[in-house]
Design a protein around this motif. Structure first.
Motif, mmCIF file in Angstrom:
data_model
loop_
_atom_site.group_PDB
_atom_site.id
_atom_site.type_symbol
_atom_site.label_atom_id
_atom_site.label_comp_id
_atom_site.label_asym_id
_atom_site.label_seq_id
_atom_site.Cartn_x
_atom_site.Cartn_y
_atom_site.Cartn_z
ATOM 1 N N SER A 39 0.799 -1.160 0.117
ATOM 2 C CA SER A 39 -0.189 0.012 0.033
ATOM 3 C C SER A 39 0.746 1.170 -0.041
ATOM 4 N N VAL A 40 1.907 1.350 0.853
ATOM 5 C CA VAL A 40 2.867 2.257 0.974
ATOM 6 C C VAL A 40 3.388 2.492 -0.155
ATOM 7 N N GLY A 93 2.535 6.447 -7.171
ATOM 8 C CA GLY A 93 1.926 7.475 -7.307
ATOM 9 C C GLY A 93 1.910 8.956 -7.523
ATOM 10 N N LEU A 94 3.035 9.253 -6.846
ATOM 11 C CA LEU A 94 3.549 10.702 -6.730
ATOM 12 C C LEU A 94 4.132 11.244 -7.935
ATOM 13 N N LYS A 117 2.728 1.832 -3.458
ATOM 14 C CA LYS A 117 1.714 2.461 -4.147
ATOM 15 C C LYS A 117 1.470 3.869 -4.460
ATOM 16 N N LYS A 118 1.201 4.283 -3.130
ATOM 17 C CA LYS A 118 1.411 5.763 -2.688
ATOM 18 C C LYS A 118 2.314 6.424 -3.264
#
Length: 123
Positions: free
Chosen positions: A34-35, A41-42, A37-38
């Motif tokens: 999850s981290v 995504g930046l 992907k975040k």
């Protein structure tokens, strides 16, 4: 990604992996995914159309004074050497500010009319 940022991420991941008990490994793995992907995504790198011309728009994260900023750049190869740039705290707003900077510069160089510029600057 800067080497210092990448190294920091690796150190945090390794330290956390050592400290987390095995019974929590599945939860830990899903948290890492999850981290990850975040963080990924930046970044944005896309081709867009501007007034019938193909242009490039990139967005990347930047740490400034221990705060996350988003740096945008837009250029249209084959048309003009102008580069629109913006630095904002807002991920959703950086693309708009970058396009507006490009439009101002293109208008100043008489590449677009005032009517074309108004459409982009009033939005």
């Amino acid at each position: 990604m800067r080497p210092s940022l990448a190294l920091s991420v690796v150190v945090v991941v390794v330290a956390a992996a050592v400290l987390v008990p095995q019974c929590y490994a599945q939860d830990w793995e899903s948290l890492l995914v999850s981290v990850g992907k975040k963080i990924i995504g930046l970044w944005r790198n896309e081709e867009t159309e501007f007034l019938g011309r193909k242009c490039q728009l990139t967005v990347k994260p930047k740490i400034k004074n221990l705060q996350l900023y988003h740096e945008g750049r837009m250029w249209c190869p084959g048309w003009t050497p102008i580069v629109g740039e913006a630095l904002t705290r807002s991920f959703s707003g950086v693309a708009g500010k970058t396009v507006q900077d490009f439009v101002r510069k293109a208008h100043d160089k008489n590449l677009i009319t005032e009517e074309e510029a108004k459409v982009w600057l009033e939005a």
